[in-house]
Design an enzyme around this catalytic site. Sequence first.
Site, short mmCIF file in Angstrom:
data_model
loop_
_atom_site.label_atom_id
_atom_site.label_comp_id
_atom_site.label_asym_id
_atom_site.label_seq_id
_atom_site.Cartn_x
_atom_site.Cartn_y
_atom_site.Cartn_z
N LYS A 94 -69.10 0.65 4.00
CA LYS A 94 -69.47 1.23 5.32
C LYS A 94 -68.27 1.96 5.91
CE LYS A 94 -69.15 -1.70 8.96
NZ LYS A 94 -68.26 -1.30 10.06
N ASN A 95 -67.09 1.34 5.82
CA ASN A 95 -65.90 1.92 6.48
C ASN A 95 -65.27 3.06 5.71
OD1 ASN A 95 -66.37 0.17 8.52
ND2 ASN A 95 -64.69 -1.23 8.05
N ARG A 128 -68.48 2.10 17.50
CA ARG A 128 -67.22 2.68 17.90
C ARG A 128 -66.71 3.70 16.90
NH1 ARG A 128 -63.95 0.19 20.25
NH2 ARG A 128 -62.23 1.10 19.07
N CYS A 161 -64.78 -4.27 22.50
CA CYS A 161 -65.88 -4.97 21.81
C CYS A 161 -65.48 -6.44 21.77
CB CYS A 161 -66.11 -4.40 20.43
SG CYS A 161 -64.88 -4.92 19.25
N ARG A 164 -59.45 -2.71 21.88
CA ARG A 164 -59.61 -1.64 20.88
C ARG A 164 -59.50 -0.25 21.51
NH1 ARG A 164 -63.96 -3.13 16.58
NH2 ARG A 164 -62.65 -1.75 15.33
N PRO A 165 -58.37 0.03 22.12
CA PRO A 165 -58.16 1.36 22.71
C PRO A 165 -58.06 2.44 21.63
CG PRO A 165 -56.13 0.12 22.69
CD PRO A 165 -57.19 -0.82 22.21
N ILE A 166 -58.13 3.69 22.04
CA ILE A 166 -57.93 4.78 21.07
C ILE A 166 -56.77 5.67 21.52
CG2 ILE A 166 -60.33 4.81 20.24
CD1 ILE A 166 -60.74 7.33 22.02
N ASP A 167 -55.84 5.08 22.28
CA ASP A 167 -54.69 5.84 22.79
C ASP A 167 -53.89 6.51 21.69
OD1 ASP A 167 -54.18 3.03 22.24
OD2 ASP A 167 -52.12 3.46 22.80
N LEU A 168 -53.77 5.85 20.55
CA LEU A 168 -52.97 6.41 19.45
C LEU A 168 -53.66 7.64 18.84
CD1 LEU A 168 -51.82 3.08 17.74
CD2 LEU A 168 -50.61 4.44 19.46
N ASP A 194 -60.76 -8.34 8.35
CA ASP A 194 -62.22 -8.40 8.23
C ASP A 194 -62.68 -9.52 7.31
OD1 ASP A 194 -62.80 -4.79 8.36
OD2 ASP A 194 -62.25 -6.29 9.86
N ILE A 219 -54.00 -8.75 13.79
CA ILE A 219 -54.50 -7.39 14.06
C ILE A 219 -55.24 -7.29 15.39
CG2 ILE A 219 -55.91 -5.49 13.16
CD1 ILE A 219 -53.56 -6.16 11.30
N ARG A 279 -75.60 -4.25 10.77
CA ARG A 279 -74.74 -3.06 10.95
C ARG A 279 -73.89 -2.84 9.71
NH1 ARG A 279 -71.06 -2.98 15.88
NH2 ARG A 279 -70.48 -1.17 14.66
C1 EPZ Z 1 -60.97 -0.28 11.39
O1 EPZ Z 1 -61.11 -0.37 12.79
C2 EPZ Z 1 -62.24 -0.89 10.82
N1 EPZ Z 1 -63.40 -0.11 11.24
C3 EPZ Z 1 -62.37 -2.34 11.29
O2 EPZ Z 1 -63.52 -2.90 10.66
C4 EPZ Z 1 -61.13 -3.12 10.83
O3 EPZ Z 1 -61.21 -4.43 11.33
C5 EPZ Z 1 -59.87 -2.43 11.36
O4 EPZ Z 1 -59.84 -1.05 10.95
C6 EPZ Z 1 -58.60 -3.10 10.88
O5 EPZ Z 1 -58.57 -3.09 9.48
C7 EPZ Z 1 -63.68 1.06 10.61
O6 EPZ Z 1 -62.97 1.49 9.71
C8 EPZ Z 1 -64.90 1.79 11.08
P1 EPZ Z 1 -57.37 -0.10 13.95
P2 EPZ Z 1 -60.10 0.45 13.73
O7 EPZ Z 1 -57.31 1.19 14.71
O8 EPZ Z 1 -59.64 1.69 13.06
C9 EPZ Z 1 -54.91 -1.25 17.85
C10 EPZ Z 1 -65.55 -3.99 10.55
O9 EPZ Z 1 -65.71 -5.18 10.61
N2 EPZ Z 1 -55.07 0.16 18.25
O10 EPZ Z 1 -56.74 -0.16 12.60
O11 EPZ Z 1 -60.72 0.56 15.07
C11 EPZ Z 1 -56.25 -1.98 17.80
O12 EPZ Z 1 -56.61 -2.45 19.08
C12 EPZ Z 1 -64.58 -3.31 11.49
O13 EPZ Z 1 -66.08 -3.23 9.70
C13 EPZ Z 1 -54.46 0.62 19.42
O14 EPZ Z 1 -53.81 -0.15 20.12
O15 EPZ Z 1 -58.87 -0.55 13.82
C14 EPZ Z 1 -55.96 -3.11 16.83
O16 EPZ Z 1 -55.31 -4.15 17.52
C15 EPZ Z 1 -64.20 -4.25 12.60
N3 EPZ Z 1 -54.61 1.93 19.78
C16 EPZ Z 1 -54.99 -2.47 15.84
O17 EPZ Z 1 -54.44 -1.32 16.51
C17 EPZ Z 1 -55.34 2.81 19.00
O18 EPZ Z 1 -55.41 4.00 19.39
C18 EPZ Z 1 -55.66 -2.00 14.54
O19 EPZ Z 1 -56.78 -1.24 14.90
C19 EPZ Z 1 -55.94 2.34 17.82
C20 EPZ Z 1 -55.79 1.01 17.46
#
Ligand code: EPZ
Length: 423
Positions: A22-23, A95, A119, A124-128, A311, A333, A403
């Site tokens: 899925k991812n 998301r 969630c 889970r911000p997207i600031d980065l 995960d 994480i 999902r």
């Molecule tokens: C991806 O989410 C996966 N989703 C998640 O899988 C997975 O748990 C996660 O990566 C970690 O491996 C998809 O690929 C669709 P991150 P993502 O950005 O990209 C922080 C599932 O079960 N962060 O790597 O959203 C964040 O809060 C899902 O299939 C910021 O602070 O995760 C987290 O603490 C759940 N600012 C850490 O970084 C940002 O702009 C890692 O998040 C982005 C992230």
Amino acid sequence: MDKFLIRGGARLEGEIRISGAKNAALPAMAAALLTDQPVHLENIPRVRDIITMGKLLAHMAAHVEAPELPPDRVTIRAETVSHAEAPYELVKTMRASVLTLGPLVARFGYARVSLPGGCAIGARPIDLHLKALEKLGASVRTEHGYVEARTPNSGRLRGAHILFDKITVTGTENVLMAATLAEGETWIENAAREPEVVDLATLLVKMGAQIEGAGSSEIRVRGVSALHGARHTIIPDRIEAGTYLVAGALTGGELRLTACEPAHLTAVVDKLRDTGVEIRCEGPHCLRVRGQPQLRACDLKTEEYPGFPTDMQAQYMVLATQAEGSTVITETIFENRFLHAPELVRMGANITLEGRQAVVRGPTALSGAKVIASDLRASASLVLAGLVASGETIVDRVYHLDRGYEQLAEKLSAVGARIQRVR
Ligand code: EPZ
């Protein structure tokens, strides 16, 4: 609202075919926005998030063609996009919609995407993501719950040096896609190394992108003026495979997983072997797992790839309830990814939580109960617990599972689990 009714105690024996990831499928579908040519994707998992992404792309007036049945393949052609917007109604259910941001800005110079919000497992911000797009020359503003990004005079993005403060999977994917059409070279440092990032880069290169270093923490992209269509087969789902490895280990059975990618599961296989689970690699795309009566407690710390994936943390916690001794699980994480623990305690597990750590003492006999799922992987852990608990377990809100797990009940029933979907 559908539920799963599980009667525990059955040994699982047989073969399970692993579906596409899925991812990996979600960013691949978003990547189709980068070209006006058709992109053909195969080995797409039949899960709800894929349908949501299809709806989102169709909402943007990309042509999404999929066979009548839930697609295991999909063709997307974004010849034009009438409005480059991802509405809240769709984003709140998935998301990963944020993955349309990078491609839309890169190709059309504009995007308006609802902020995904938090969630169950964290803010889970997207600031980065947004900081990186600004580095690429986009002007970004957030208001009324939406983020708007546009390029100067609707022109092209500009290649830049992006250093991520934290490793982010979809952040890396968003920037990777945006950089393919930017003017000049982009250097991404502290990039995510997940196989799903590599799979996306493989597709983008097939579409004509110039990318080096995907899978390492440094990726270089040389922008091109346009990308063309491609055909791509999505990699197998390593988390689905890991979930079934734990199912086989827990029930003392013997499962053969086919169409999987053992190389993506090294950290998971190593950790399960440390607890005493017998896992054998039988060929390039096949793993065999055999449950053992005695499992040893073995501490776990989740890490970015190639470390043990977050995960798989909830699934591993269930295994720890059946292991001899105390297991300390550290979740590095996400800030709130132990929601499954109280539900497992209600089934008889001995788990204490201390911030980012959970201490699991085992083995404890689990007994069936009514439990509620909170997120995709927590739901999977409750199903696993039901398989090994005595009596009946009812897992509510299985839409979380729908999902991300294709035909979970069917795949488990086919190897002897007593599980059925009830209304
Ligand atoms: C991806 O989410 C996966 N989703 C998640 O899988 C997975 O748990 C996660 O990566 C970690 O491996 C998809 O690929 C669709 P991150 P993502 O950005 O990209 C922080 C599932 O079960 N962060 O790597 O959203 C964040 O809060 C899902 O299939 C910021 O602070 O995760 C987290 O603490 C759940 N600012 C850490 O970084 C940002 O702009 C890692 O998040 C982005 C992230």
